[in-house]
Write a protein that holds these residues in place. Structure first.
Motif, PDB file in Angstrom:
ATOM      1  N   LYS A 174     123.190  68.414 103.033  1.00 41.59           N
ATOM      2  CA  LYS A 174     122.063  69.279 101.956  1.00 41.59           C
ATOM      3  C   LYS A 174     121.305  68.117 100.644  1.00 41.59           C
ATOM      4  N   ASN A 175     122.963  68.247  99.730  1.00 40.84           N
ATOM      5  CA  ASN A 175     122.591  68.013  98.805  1.00 40.84           C
ATOM      6  C   ASN A 175     122.841  66.871  98.593  1.00 40.84           C
ATOM      7  N   LEU A 176     123.039  66.109  99.334  1.00 41.48           N
ATOM      8  CA  LEU A 176     122.683  63.999  99.357  1.00 41.48           C
ATOM      9  C   LEU A 176     121.191  64.003  99.563  1.00 41.48           C
ATOM     10  N   LYS A 177     120.694  64.838 101.148  1.00 43.14           N
ATOM     11  CA  LYS A 177     119.502  64.827 100.908  1.00 43.14           C
ATOM     12  C   LYS A 177     118.346  64.736 100.087  1.00 43.14           C
ATOM     13  N   ARG A 178     118.548  65.844  99.581  1.00 38.85           N
ATOM     14  CA  ARG A 178     117.584  66.306  98.192  1.00 38.85           C
ATOM     15  C   ARG A 178     118.300  64.824  97.594  1.00 38.85           C
ATOM     16  N   LEU A 179     119.534  64.197  97.142  1.00 40.81           N
ATOM     17  CA  LEU A 179     119.463  63.184  96.109  1.00 40.81           C
ATOM     18  C   LEU A 179     119.213  62.182  96.049  1.00 40.81           C
ATOM     19  N   ALA A 180     118.814  61.743  97.591  1.00 36.38           N
ATOM     20  CA  ALA A 180     118.667  60.168  98.469  1.00 36.38           C
ATOM     21  C   ALA A 180     116.349  61.415  97.980  1.00 36.38           C
ATOM     22  N   ARG A 181     116.402  62.372  97.714  1.00 43.20           N
ATOM     23  CA  ARG A 181     114.693  62.467  97.891  1.00 43.20           C
ATOM     24  C   ARG A 181     114.696  61.907  96.499  1.00 43.20           C
ATOM     25  N   LYS A 182     115.824  62.529  95.445  1.00 41.56           N
ATOM     26  CA  LYS A 182     115.231  62.732  93.847  1.00 41.56           C
ATOM     27  C   LYS A 182     115.205  60.900  93.758  1.00 41.56           C
ATOM     28  N   SER A 183     116.125  60.236  94.223  1.00 43.20           N
ATOM     29  CA  SER A 183     116.233  58.894  93.850  1.00 43.20           C
ATOM     30  C   SER A 183     115.799  57.776  94.206  1.00 43.20           C
ATOM     31  N   ALA A 184     114.526  58.796  95.754  1.00 44.44           N
ATOM     32  CA  ALA A 184     113.487  57.554  96.003  1.00 44.44           C
ATOM     33  C   ALA A 184     111.954  57.936  95.052  1.00 44.44           C
ATOM     34  N   LEU A 185     111.799  58.911  94.608  1.00 44.62           N
ATOM     35  CA  LEU A 185     110.649  59.567  94.088  1.00 44.62           C
ATOM     36  C   LEU A 185     110.870  58.823  91.689  1.00 44.62           C
ATOM     37  N   THR A 186     112.516  58.602  91.719  1.00 42.69           N
ATOM     38  CA  THR A 186     112.774  57.997  90.171  1.00 42.69           C
ATOM     39  C   THR A 186     111.790  56.479  90.169  1.00 42.69           C
ATOM     40  N   MET A 187     113.336  56.066  91.753  1.00 43.09           N
ATOM     41  CA  MET A 187     112.048  54.523  91.502  1.00 43.09           C
ATOM     42  C   MET A 187     110.974  54.604  91.521  1.00 43.09           C
ATOM     43  N   ASP A 216      90.774  58.907  84.461  1.00 37.76           N
ATOM     44  CA  ASP A 216      90.934  59.657  83.531  1.00 37.76           C
ATOM     45  C   ASP A 216      91.168  61.149  83.134  1.00 37.76           C
ATOM     46  N   THR A 217      90.908  61.803  83.311  1.00 38.52           N
ATOM     47  CA  THR A 217      90.987  63.502  82.766  1.00 38.52           C
ATOM     48  C   THR A 217      91.089  63.478  81.234  1.00 38.52           C
ATOM     49  N   GLY A 218      92.029  62.876  80.893  1.00 39.34           N
ATOM     50  CA  GLY A 218      92.555  63.460  79.302  1.00 39.34           C
ATOM     51  C   GLY A 218      93.169  64.523  79.574  1.00 39.34           C
ATOM     52  N   ARG A 219      93.285  65.268  80.332  1.00 43.92           N
ATOM     53  CA  ARG A 219      95.057  65.807  80.674  1.00 43.92           C
ATOM     54  C   ARG A 219      96.276  64.946  80.986  1.00 43.92           C
ATOM     55  N   LYS A 220      97.580  65.410  81.121  1.00 36.87           N
ATOM     56  CA  LYS A 220      98.674  64.483  80.831  1.00 36.87           C
ATOM     57  C   LYS A 220     100.043  66.322  81.523  1.00 36.87           C
ATOM     58  N   VAL A 221     100.523  65.399  82.695  1.00 40.46           N
ATOM     59  CA  VAL A 221     101.492  66.628  82.924  1.00 40.46           C
ATOM     60  C   VAL A 221     103.259  66.142  82.860  1.00 40.46           C
ATOM     61  N   GLU A 222     103.957  67.056  82.404  1.00 40.70           N
ATOM     62  CA  GLU A 222     105.359  66.206  82.126  1.00 40.70           C
ATOM     63  C   GLU A 222     105.715  66.255  83.785  1.00 40.70           C
ATOM     64  N   LEU A 223     106.471  65.435  84.147  1.00 39.93           N
ATOM     65  CA  LEU A 223     107.523  65.715  85.378  1.00 39.93           C
ATOM     66  C   LEU A 223     108.919  65.590  85.435  1.00 39.93           C
ATOM     67  N   SER A 224     109.572  66.249  85.546  1.00 40.73           N
ATOM     68  CA  SER A 224     111.144  66.481  85.640  1.00 40.73           C
ATOM     69  C   SER A 224     112.065  65.137  85.514  1.00 40.73           C
ATOM     70  N   ALA A 225     112.100  65.284  84.643  1.00 40.52           N
ATOM     71  CA  ALA A 225     113.513  64.210  83.690  1.00 40.52           C
ATOM     72  C   ALA A 225     115.082  64.866  85.178  1.00 40.52           C
ATOM     73  N   GLU A 226     114.760  65.709  85.332  1.00 32.46           N
ATOM     74  CA  GLU A 226     115.729  66.238  87.197  1.00 32.46           C
ATOM     75  C   GLU A 226     115.652  65.542  88.137  1.00 32.46           C
TER      76      GLU A 226
END
Length: 209
Positions: free
Chosen positions: A103-116, A12-22
């Protein structure tokens, strides 16, 4: 969602980043993930399968026996699919397996996969990596530091880095891509997704449109 930034040794470097909820905190859409993975696998198929049909078989064209009086079914050609050496009936033909997705469906799929992956605590954020030369040994040390030497892992770079890519190429179960090459299949196929700090802005920019 805040995630600790790790160094090259997995500390751990002691730093943190914020992952977008979107991007990393949406309601996952399983069907979108299914369709995007299905399209990716379909696009990998060459579709060059082919078998010969009766018109393409070499052989005599004469009628092999008289029409009536044999006590068996009538037959007109030795090249028929019911005889040994004949053509195949309804066999495979060359075809294109690809299909279109919005494109919107593919974008939704990638966001869903990252959320999982985020929900499974399978996302790791790491400080940007630089190698002076391509060496598999250097990348192996990174995997050991993260505890990923025996797991499928996907490393996401912000920009093309040939030294990092070439260092990982010989390692089974490890893949290095840039944020623009990220796909739903690659995300779901990995046990852990390692995001370099430089890739976060690009991922969030690409998927927040």
């Amino acid at each position: 969602m805040k995630v600790a930034v790790l160094d090259i040794n997995g500390k751990d470097t002691g730093r943190k980043v914020e992952l977008s909820a979107e991007v990393f905190g949406i309601e996952p859409n399983n069907h979108a993930v299914y369709l995007d993975v299905k399209q990716y696998l379909a696009n990998q198929r060459q579709g060059t399968h082919k078998s010969k049909e009766r018109a393409e078989i070499s052989g005599s064209t004469r009628k092999i026996k008289k029409q009536k009086g044999t006590g068996t079914a009538r037959a007109g050609s030795i090249k028929s699919g019911i005889f040994k050496g004949g053509g195949r009936m309804f066999g495979p033909r060359p075809r294109n397996y690809s299909f279109k997705l919005n494109k919107n469906l593919k974008r939704l799929a990638r966001k869903s996969a990252l959320t999982m992956k985020a929900n499974e605590n399978a996302i790791v954020v790491m400080e940007d990596l630089k190698f002076d030369a391509p060496k598999t040994k250097n990348f192996t040390k990174v995997l050991k530091g993260l505890g990923l030497e025996d797991k499928k892992s996907l490393f996401v770079l912000g920009d093309i880095n040939n030294n990092v890519y070439l260092s990982s190429r010989n390692l089974k179960g490890t893949e290095v891509v840039t944020d623009s090459q990220l796909s739903t299949y690659k995300i779901m196929n990995a046990n852990s997704v390692v995001l370099f700090e430089g890739s976060l802005e690009g991922i969030e920019s690409n998927l927040s449109k």
